[in-house]
Design an enzyme around this catalytic site. Structure first.
Site, PDB file in Angstrom:
ATOM      1  N   ASN A   9      61.454 -86.710  -8.333  1.00 33.90           N
ATOM      2  CA  ASN A   9      60.150 -87.370  -8.198  1.00 33.90           C
ATOM      3  C   ASN A   9      59.098 -86.271  -8.201  1.00 33.90           C
ATOM      4  OD1 ASN A   9      57.854 -88.727  -7.451  1.00 33.90           O
ATOM      5  ND2 ASN A   9      58.561 -89.273  -5.389  1.00 33.90           N
ATOM      6  N   LYS A  11      55.982 -86.503  -8.230  1.00 31.03           N
ATOM      7  CA  LYS A  11      54.748 -86.873  -7.520  1.00 31.03           C
ATOM      8  C   LYS A  11      53.529 -86.485  -8.383  1.00 31.03           C
ATOM      9  CE  LYS A  11      57.276 -86.636  -3.212  1.00 31.03           C
ATOM     10  NZ  LYS A  11      57.275 -86.406  -1.763  1.00 31.03           N
ATOM     11  N   HIS A  95      57.713 -96.049  -2.180  1.00 37.56           N
ATOM     12  CA  HIS A  95      57.795 -94.700  -1.618  1.00 37.56           C
ATOM     13  C   HIS A  95      56.909 -94.643  -0.363  1.00 37.56           C
ATOM     14  CE1 HIS A  95      57.368 -90.386  -1.126  1.00 37.56           C
ATOM     15  NE2 HIS A  95      58.465 -90.262  -1.854  1.00 37.56           N
ATOM     16  N   GLU A  97      54.864 -92.566   0.623  1.00 37.87           N
ATOM     17  CA  GLU A  97      53.474 -92.178   0.361  1.00 37.87           C
ATOM     18  C   GLU A  97      52.662 -93.373  -0.134  1.00 37.87           C
ATOM     19  OE1 GLU A  97      54.507 -88.812  -2.091  1.00 37.87           O
ATOM     20  OE2 GLU A  97      55.364 -87.878  -0.309  1.00 37.87           O
ATOM     21  N   GLU A 167      64.655 -92.318   2.712  1.00 33.33           N
ATOM     22  CA  GLU A 167      63.856 -91.101   2.867  1.00 33.33           C
ATOM     23  C   GLU A 167      63.179 -91.132   4.233  1.00 33.33           C
ATOM     24  OE1 GLU A 167      62.718 -89.350  -1.227  1.00 33.33           O
ATOM     25  OE2 GLU A 167      61.195 -90.813  -0.700  1.00 33.33           O
ATOM     26  N   GLY A 173      58.912 -83.278   2.481  1.00 30.82           N
ATOM     27  CA  GLY A 173      57.985 -82.169   2.263  1.00 30.82           C
ATOM     28  C   GLY A 173      57.781 -81.294   3.490  1.00 30.82           C
ATOM     29  N   SER A 214      63.424 -83.164   1.720  1.00 30.64           N
ATOM     30  CA  SER A 214      63.733 -81.725   1.792  1.00 30.64           C
ATOM     31  C   SER A 214      65.147 -81.380   1.339  1.00 30.64           C
ATOM     32  CB  SER A 214      63.458 -81.178   3.204  1.00 30.64           C
ATOM     33  OG  SER A 214      62.085 -81.332   3.516  1.00 30.64           O
ATOM     34  N   GLY A 235      61.929 -84.217  -4.217  1.00 34.28           N
ATOM     35  CA  GLY A 235      60.505 -83.959  -4.433  1.00 34.28           C
ATOM     36  C   GLY A 235      60.282 -82.520  -4.859  1.00 34.28           C
TER      37      GLY A 235
HETATM   38  P1  13P Z   1      60.739 -83.470  -0.766  1.00 32.55           P
HETATM   39  O1  13P Z   1      62.046 -83.232  -1.464  1.00 32.55           O
HETATM   40  O2  13P Z   1      59.629 -82.592  -1.262  1.00 32.55           O
HETATM   41  O3  13P Z   1      60.877 -83.463   0.732  1.00 32.55           O
HETATM   42  O4  13P Z   1      60.264 -84.967  -1.168  1.00 32.55           O
HETATM   43  C1  13P Z   1      61.142 -86.010  -1.038  1.00 32.55           C
HETATM   44  C2  13P Z   1      60.547 -87.219  -1.669  1.00 32.55           C
HETATM   45  O5  13P Z   1      59.599 -87.777  -1.173  1.00 32.55           O
HETATM   46  C3  13P Z   1      61.112 -87.693  -2.943  1.00 32.55           C
HETATM   47  O6  13P Z   1      60.633 -88.936  -3.276  1.00 32.55           O
END
Ligand code: 13P
Length: 253
Positions: A9, A11, A95, A97, A167, A173, A214, A235
Site C-alpha cells: 500500500n 499510500k 483502511h 486512515e 492492522e 507507521g 510495521s 506500508g
Molecule cells: P506501515 O507498514 O508503514 O506500518 O503501514 C501499514 C499500513 O497501513 C498498510 O496499509
C-alpha cells in the site's frame, strides 16, 4: 491451502519519476518468488503507469479506496468501473486512515465492500483497533463491530472472494509491531467470527487474513509463520524494492 498474499500500500507516496525504478526493482527480484501473490496498490493517478509497467508479469494491481456509487455527480470520486479500465483486481477498503482521517464509518465501508464485489473486483477489508482500545481490553469488540458491519450484510459467502487485513492502528507507521502471538490471537478471532456466519468453516478456512503494521524484512518471517496469518499489507517497506522483496521472500517460505 491458502496462498500467501503480500500487498504494497503505497499510500500518498511516489512520483512519476520514482515509481518506475521501484516497480522495475520488484519485477527483477520476483523471478525467484513463485509461492506468493504479489500486489501493488499505488495512488490512483499512477494506476495507468504501473499497469503498463507490470504488463506480462504476475504482479497484481490494486487501488487504495473507491466510491460506493456506480457513477454520476460525485466530484473527486473514483468508481469501480474506472479501476477496471486499468486492470485493477483488488481494492483496499476501510483502511484506518480512511476511517480516522476521512470519517469513513463501518456502514460506509460495508457499502463499498458490496460495490467492489458487485463490480467483480476483490475487496481487502481493513480492520484494527486503536492503542487505547487495546489497552482497555476492547480489541475484539472493536474488530467484531467492524467485521460484523460487513458480515451482517453479505454473510460468510460474501467473503468467498475477499481478503481481510488486520492492522492494529498503533502499529501503523510507528515501528511498533504486534507480536506474532498478539497478531495470531486476533487473526484466529477474525476467522472464528466469519465461521459464525456459516454452517461449516468452508469460507472461514479459505479466506486470507493479512497482517499490517510495521512489517519489515526482519520481522516478516515470524509473523507469517503463524497459522492464521496469510501474508501482509505493507506500508513504508513497500516503497523500497529490496525491503518489499525481502517481505515477499519471507512469505514465500
Ligand atoms: P506501515 O507498514 O508503514 O506500518 O503501514 C501499514 C499500513 O497501513 C498498510 O496499509
Amino acid at each position: 491451502m491458502r496462498k500467501p498474499l503480500v500487498a504494497g500500500n503505497w499510500k500518498m507516496n511516489g512520483t512519476l519519476e520514482s515509481i518506475t525504478p521501484l516497480v522495475e526493482g520488484i519485477k527483477q527480484g520476483l523471478t525467484s518468488i513463485n509461492n506468493v501473490e504479489v500486489l501493488i496498490c499505488p495512488s490512483f493517478v499512477y494506476l495507468s503507469n504501473v499497469s503498463d509497467l507490470i504488463e506480462d508479469t504476475s504482479i497484481l494491481l490494486g487501488a487504495q479506496n473507491v466510491s460506493q456509487e456506480d457513477e454520476g455527480a460525485f466530484t473527486g470520486e473514483i468508481s469501480c468501473n474506472m479501476l477496471k479500465d486499468f486492470d485493477c483486481q483488488y481494492v483496499i477498503i476501510g483502511h484506518s486512515e480512511r476511517r480516522s482521517l476521512y470519517g469513513e464509518s463501518s456502514e460506509l465501508v460495508a457499502e463499498k465492500f458490496i460495490q467492489v464485489q458487485k463490480s467483480g473486483l476483490t475487496p481487502i477489508l481493513c480492520v484494527g483497533e486503536l492503542l487505547e482500545e487495546r489497552e482497555s481490553g476492547e480489541t475484539e469488540a472493536v474488530i467484531g463491530q467492524q467485521l460484523r458491519a460487513v458480515l451482517d450484510k453479505v454473510g460468510a459467502e460474501g467473503f468467498q472472494q475477499a481478503v481481510i487485513a488486520y492492522e492494529p492502528v498503533w502499529a501503523i507507521g510507528t515501528g511498533l509491531t504486534a507480536t506474532p502471538e498478539q497478531a495470531q490471537e486476533v487473526h484466529g478471532f477474525i476467522r472464528d467470527l466469519v465461521a459464525e456466519y456459516e454452517s461449516d468453516r468452508t469460507v472461514a478456512e479459505q479466506v486470507r487474513i493479512l497482517y499490517g503494521g510495521s512489517v519489515k524484512p526482519d520481522n516478516a518471517k515470524e509473523i507469517f509463520a503463524k497459522q492464521d496469518i496469510d501474508g501482509g499489507l505493507i506500508g513504508g517497506a513497500a516503497l523500497k524494492s529490496e525491503d518489499f522483496l525481502g517481505i515477499c521472500q519471507a512469505a514465500n517460505g
